[in-house]
Design a protein around this motif. Sequence first.
Motif, PDB file in Angstrom:
ATOM      1  N   ASP A   1       0.828  -1.211   0.000  1.00 30.71           N
ATOM      2  CA  ASP A   1       0.000   0.000   0.000  1.00 30.71           C
ATOM      3  C   ASP A   1       0.864   1.263   0.000  1.00 30.71           C
ATOM      4  OD1 ASP A   1      -2.285  -1.509  -0.014  1.00 30.71           O
ATOM      5  OD2 ASP A   1      -2.819  -1.117   2.075  1.00 30.71           O
ATOM      6  N   ALA A   2       0.200   2.396  -0.213  1.00 33.46           N
ATOM      7  CA  ALA A   2       0.883   3.687  -0.216  1.00 33.46           C
ATOM      8  C   ALA A   2       1.319   4.066   1.197  1.00 33.46           C
ATOM      9  CB  ALA A   2      -0.027   4.762  -0.788  1.00 33.46           C
ATOM     10  N   ILE A   3       2.503   4.619   1.293  1.00 34.53           N
ATOM     11  CA  ILE A   3       3.012   5.163   2.550  1.00 34.53           C
ATOM     12  C   ILE A   3       2.360   6.534   2.734  1.00 34.53           C
ATOM     13  CG2 ILE A   3       5.082   6.006   3.733  1.00 34.53           C
ATOM     14  CD1 ILE A   3       6.658   3.897   2.052  1.00 34.53           C
ATOM     15  N   PRO A   4       1.768   6.809   3.890  1.00 36.77           N
ATOM     16  CA  PRO A   4       1.143   8.120   4.106  1.00 36.77           C
ATOM     17  C   PRO A   4       2.157   9.263   3.968  1.00 36.77           C
ATOM     18  CG  PRO A   4       0.388   6.561   5.759  1.00 36.77           C
ATOM     19  CD  PRO A   4       1.520   5.899   5.006  1.00 36.77           C
ATOM     20  N   ALA A   5       1.701  10.386   3.423  1.00 35.21           N
ATOM     21  CA  ALA A   5       2.567  11.537   3.152  1.00 35.21           C
ATOM     22  C   ALA A   5       3.302  12.030   4.395  1.00 35.21           C
ATOM     23  CB  ALA A   5       1.755  12.670   2.531  1.00 35.21           C
ATOM     24  N   LEU A   6       2.749  11.822   5.575  1.00 30.68           N
ATOM     25  CA  LEU A   6       3.376  12.239   6.829  1.00 30.68           C
ATOM     26  C   LEU A   6       4.829  11.755   6.913  1.00 30.68           C
ATOM     27  CD1 LEU A   6       3.120  13.372   9.773  1.00 30.68           C
ATOM     28  CD2 LEU A   6       2.321  11.084  10.426  1.00 30.68           C
ATOM     29  N   TYR A   7       5.111  10.582   6.355  1.00 31.66           N
ATOM     30  CA  TYR A   7       6.424   9.945   6.476  1.00 31.66           C
ATOM     31  C   TYR A   7       7.342  10.265   5.300  1.00 31.66           C
ATOM     32  CZ  TYR A   7       3.477   7.542   9.776  1.00 31.66           C
ATOM     33  OH  TYR A   7       2.583   7.275  10.779  1.00 31.66           O
ATOM     34  N   THR A   8       6.977  11.260   4.492  1.00 37.48           N
ATOM     35  CA  THR A   8       7.708  11.591   3.270  1.00 37.48           C
ATOM     36  C   THR A   8       8.196  13.033   3.291  1.00 37.48           C
ATOM     37  OG1 THR A   8       5.868  12.469   1.975  1.00 37.48           O
ATOM     38  CG2 THR A   8       6.075  10.063   2.074  1.00 37.48           C
TER      39      THR A   8
ATOM     40  N   GLU B   1      17.747 -15.091   8.896  1.00 37.09           N
ATOM     41  CA  GLU B   1      16.439 -14.951   8.255  1.00 37.09           C
ATOM     42  C   GLU B   1      16.246 -13.487   7.907  1.00 37.09           C
ATOM     43  OE1 GLU B   1      11.836 -16.364   9.145  1.00 37.09           O
ATOM     44  OE2 GLU B   1      13.437 -17.054  10.454  1.00 37.09           O
ATOM     45  N   GLN B   2      15.351 -13.225   6.956  1.00 35.87           N
ATOM     46  CA  GLN B   2      15.022 -11.842   6.643  1.00 35.87           C
ATOM     47  C   GLN B   2      13.542 -11.722   6.332  1.00 35.87           C
ATOM     48  OE1 GLN B   2      17.434 -11.357   2.868  1.00 35.87           O
ATOM     49  NE2 GLN B   2      15.772  -9.960   2.404  1.00 35.87           N
ATOM     50  N   ALA B   3      13.028 -10.513   6.525  1.00 35.38           N
ATOM     51  CA  ALA B   3      11.625 -10.203   6.237  1.00 35.38           C
ATOM     52  C   ALA B   3      11.579  -8.832   5.572  1.00 35.38           C
ATOM     53  CB  ALA B   3      10.804 -10.203   7.515  1.00 35.38           C
ATOM     54  N   THR B   4      10.593  -8.635   4.713  1.00 39.80           N
ATOM     55  CA  THR B   4      10.484  -7.369   3.976  1.00 39.80           C
ATOM     56  C   THR B   4       9.054  -6.855   4.002  1.00 39.80           C
ATOM     57  OG1 THR B   4      12.250  -8.108   2.493  1.00 39.80           O
ATOM     58  CG2 THR B   4      10.919  -6.243   1.748  1.00 39.80           C
ATOM     59  N   LEU B   5       8.937  -5.549   4.175  1.00 42.03           N
ATOM     60  CA  LEU B   5       7.661  -4.833   4.063  1.00 42.03           C
ATOM     61  C   LEU B   5       7.841  -3.803   2.962  1.00 42.03           C
ATOM     62  CD1 LEU B   5       4.837  -3.865   5.081  1.00 42.03           C
ATOM     63  CD2 LEU B   5       6.086  -2.369   6.661  1.00 42.03           C
ATOM     64  N   ILE B   6       6.968  -3.837   1.954  1.00 38.22           N
ATOM     65  CA  ILE B   6       7.080  -2.891   0.841  1.00 38.22           C
ATOM     66  C   ILE B   6       5.912  -1.917   0.884  1.00 38.22           C
ATOM     67  CG2 ILE B   6       7.165  -2.607  -1.676  1.00 38.22           C
ATOM     68  CD1 ILE B   6       8.208  -5.534  -1.797  1.00 38.22           C
ATOM     69  N   GLY B   7       6.242  -0.631   0.855  1.00 33.79           N
ATOM     70  CA  GLY B   7       5.254   0.432   0.710  1.00 33.79           C
ATOM     71  C   GLY B   7       5.587   1.210  -0.544  1.00 33.79           C
ATOM     72  N   THR B   8       4.624   1.977  -1.038  1.00 31.30           N
ATOM     73  CA  THR B   8       4.854   2.750  -2.262  1.00 31.30           C
ATOM     74  C   THR B   8       4.578   4.223  -1.995  1.00 31.30           C
ATOM     75  OG1 THR B   8       2.594   2.592  -3.101  1.00 31.30           O
ATOM     76  CG2 THR B   8       4.108   0.793  -3.678  1.00 31.30           C
ATOM     77  N   TYR B   9       5.113   5.070  -2.867  1.00 29.60           N
ATOM     78  CA  TYR B   9       4.808   6.505  -2.758  1.00 29.60           C
ATOM     79  C   TYR B   9       5.010   7.187  -4.098  1.00 29.60           C
ATOM     80  CZ  TYR B   9       4.159  11.122  -0.894  1.00 29.60           C
ATOM     81  OH  TYR B   9       3.650  12.374  -0.658  1.00 29.60           O
ATOM     82  N   ARG B  10       4.107   8.116  -4.402  1.00 33.49           N
ATOM     83  CA  ARG B  10       4.193   9.005  -5.547  1.00 33.49           C
ATOM     84  C   ARG B  10       3.935  10.412  -5.027  1.00 33.49           C
ATOM     85  NH1 ARG B  10       2.734   9.149 -11.221  1.00 33.49           N
ATOM     86  NH2 ARG B  10       2.186   6.952 -11.192  1.00 33.49           N
ATOM     87  N   LYS B  11       4.780  11.358  -5.427  1.00 31.32           N
ATOM     88  CA  LYS B  11       4.575  12.746  -4.997  1.00 31.32           C
ATOM     89  C   LYS B  11       3.262  13.280  -5.540  1.00 31.32           C
ATOM     90  CE  LYS B  11       9.102  14.840  -4.423  1.00 31.32           C
ATOM     91  NZ  LYS B  11       9.994  15.802  -5.074  1.00 31.32           N
ATOM     92  N   HIS B  12       2.651  14.165  -4.763  1.00 29.34           N
ATOM     93  CA  HIS B  12       1.374  14.776  -5.174  1.00 29.34           C
ATOM     94  C   HIS B  12       1.600  16.110  -5.828  1.00 29.34           C
ATOM     95  CE1 HIS B  12      -0.507  11.525  -3.163  1.00 29.34           C
ATOM     96  NE2 HIS B  12      -0.042  11.883  -1.982  1.00 29.34           N
TER      97      HIS B  12
END
Length: 155
Positions: free
Chosen positions: A14-21, A144-155
């Motif tokens: 999912d998209a990463i909220p803008a707060l974290y960008t 071991e490894q684990a990954t979490l993927i988030g997405t972002y596009r500038k507004h």
Amino acid sequence: MAMQITSAAFDEGDAIPALYTCEGDNISPPLAWSGIPPQTQSLVLIVDDPDAPDPKAPKMTWVHWVLFNLPPNSTGLPEAVKQLPQGTTEGLNDWHKTGYGGPCPPIGRHRYFHKLYALDTLLSGLKHPTKDQLEKAMAGHILEQATLIGTYRKH
């Protein structure tokens, strides 16, 4: 149970909220992990973007955050983390700084990989390593490894 990394701020893919960008407060998102193997001596967290500068023609992986020697009994990091768990050391991101640098893609929707590694050792002799230097030091020590993927596009 397999190792997992999650965030209360966004779900896998999912998209990463803008707060974290760079368009928000540029603070680190809350992260949580579980299922750490019992023989783990330390954890590593690397956040990077393999889609730089343009997802249609990526030329590099941009590194946003590098942390190592997180204690194996830690369960995550709070939003806008200011105090890292005892023993945690910061590496350099691609802005040549320590600390979190949020998503700020110049074009298109980028993917941001939050990668957690469980290691069978504490890493020593590293002072603010780059991701490449850290990965060389980790070689042969990843349990071991684990990954979490988030997405972002500038507004």
